[in-house]
Design an enzyme around this catalytic site. Sequence first.
Site, PDB file in Angstrom:
ATOM      1  N   ARG A  86       0.789  -1.217   0.000  1.00  0.00           N
ATOM      2  CA  ARG A  86       0.000   0.000   0.000  1.00  0.00           C
ATOM      3  C   ARG A  86       0.827   1.276   0.000  1.00  0.00           C
ATOM      4  O   ARG A  86       0.316   2.360   0.302  1.00  0.00           O
ATOM      5  CB  ARG A  86      -1.064  -0.002   1.090  1.00  0.00           C
ATOM      6  CG  ARG A  86      -0.617   0.088   2.494  1.00  0.00           C
ATOM      7  CD  ARG A  86      -1.819   0.237   3.415  1.00  0.00           C
ATOM      8  NE  ARG A  86      -2.520  -1.016   3.561  1.00  0.00           N
ATOM      9  CZ  ARG A  86      -3.642  -1.163   4.279  1.00  0.00           C
ATOM     10  NH1 ARG A  86      -4.189  -0.141   4.864  1.00  0.00           N
ATOM     11  NH2 ARG A  86      -4.194  -2.337   4.396  1.00  0.00           N
ATOM     12  N   ARG A 123     -19.907  -1.082   9.819  1.00  0.00           N
ATOM     13  CA  ARG A 123     -19.215  -2.374   9.796  1.00  0.00           C
ATOM     14  C   ARG A 123     -18.975  -2.956  11.192  1.00  0.00           C
ATOM     15  O   ARG A 123     -18.617  -2.245  12.121  1.00  0.00           O
ATOM     16  CB  ARG A 123     -17.855  -2.204   9.096  1.00  0.00           C
ATOM     17  CG  ARG A 123     -16.963  -3.432   9.192  1.00  0.00           C
ATOM     18  CD  ARG A 123     -15.931  -3.431   8.126  1.00  0.00           C
ATOM     19  NE  ARG A 123     -14.750  -2.642   8.496  1.00  0.00           N
ATOM     20  CZ  ARG A 123     -13.661  -2.580   7.731  1.00  0.00           C
ATOM     21  NH1 ARG A 123     -13.619  -3.204   6.566  1.00  0.00           N
ATOM     22  NH2 ARG A 123     -12.638  -1.852   8.116  1.00  0.00           N
ATOM     23  N   ARG A 155     -14.436  -2.468  14.950  1.00  0.00           N
ATOM     24  CA  ARG A 155     -12.989  -2.291  15.032  1.00  0.00           C
ATOM     25  C   ARG A 155     -12.680  -0.923  15.597  1.00  0.00           C
ATOM     26  O   ARG A 155     -13.342   0.053  15.285  1.00  0.00           O
ATOM     27  CB  ARG A 155     -12.366  -2.415  13.632  1.00  0.00           C
ATOM     28  CG  ARG A 155     -11.921  -3.812  13.306  1.00  0.00           C
ATOM     29  CD  ARG A 155     -11.606  -3.968  11.857  1.00  0.00           C
ATOM     30  NE  ARG A 155     -10.656  -2.983  11.345  1.00  0.00           N
ATOM     31  CZ  ARG A 155     -10.138  -3.046  10.117  1.00  0.00           C
ATOM     32  NH1 ARG A 155     -10.486  -4.023   9.305  1.00  0.00           N
ATOM     33  NH2 ARG A 155      -9.294  -2.130   9.710  1.00  0.00           N
ATOM     34  N   ARG A 166      -7.494   7.330   7.817  1.00  0.00           N
ATOM     35  CA  ARG A 166      -7.144   6.180   6.983  1.00  0.00           C
ATOM     36  C   ARG A 166      -7.445   6.458   5.525  1.00  0.00           C
ATOM     37  O   ARG A 166      -6.663   6.099   4.643  1.00  0.00           O
ATOM     38  CB  ARG A 166      -7.901   4.935   7.458  1.00  0.00           C
ATOM     39  CG  ARG A 166      -7.334   4.368   8.762  1.00  0.00           C
ATOM     40  CD  ARG A 166      -8.321   3.481   9.490  1.00  0.00           C
ATOM     41  NE  ARG A 166      -8.679   2.307   8.730  1.00  0.00           N
ATOM     42  CZ  ARG A 166      -9.857   1.692   8.796  1.00  0.00           C
ATOM     43  NH1 ARG A 166     -10.811   2.164   9.571  1.00  0.00           N
ATOM     44  NH2 ARG A 166     -10.084   0.622   8.086  1.00  0.00           N
TER      45      ARG A 166
END
Length: 216
Positions: A86, A123, A155, A166
């Site tokens: 990445r 999520r 999370r 992010r």
Amino acid sequence: MILGKQGAGKGTQCMRLSRHYVVPHISSGEMFRAELKSGSEAGQRLNKFMKAGELVPDDVVIDVMAHRLTADGTKDKGFILDGFPRTTTQAEALFDLLAPEGLDLAVDLQVPTEVVLRRLAARRVCQDCGANYSVDSPPAVDWICDRCGGEVVQREDDREEVIARRLRLYEQETEPLVAWYLRHDKLVAVDGLGPPDVVTGRLVQAIDGRLGGAAA
Ligand code: ADP
Ligand code: ZN
């Protein structure tokens, strides 16, 4: 290798592709989370980056992934890579690691930012096996994983402030890889919008189209 923003569906789709092509799904994020859970000292060091949504330093990531890819003949038997590389530095390291054959294909799983923001906020994931759920499609019984019985939670890095960081890092560090793989004539783009089954179908079609079914 699958590229895509956080929440693009890489984890879900890679699990399906891994079953379809019968090759391991190698996720750098999952490997780091497992290290963290083991309580090791290395895990402690990773924690401070991951909690804040920062990238783990390139040298650490490259070292871990080089070990994983050279273990058990993985490099020769095939694999699906998720979350690595990445950064351009990581892509170059992977290039060297896989020389002379190189990577078969880089897939850019495309989903607009508004959509991933919504998906990430909703999520929930299984702490034990990493299976994905959402507040709209929870496990059958009280946040207990359907697959393994683990606890399904949010999370820590899916909180709003951390998500923004992010996604910014994705734009700065990872998006340039799309052009990098395009230059190496390895890139295929796939629309990540729609039901998971439909997206899997598109992915398999794109991959087989480029690799002539050889990946199967
Ligand atoms: P996401 O892609 O949604 O951020 P991952 O599960 O792939 O989630 O990764 C979780 C965290 O692990 C990242 O935020 C980062 O801190 C670390 N990480 C995973 N892969 C890499 C990588 N290739 N380079 C640097 N850090 C990484
Ligand atoms: Zn589970």
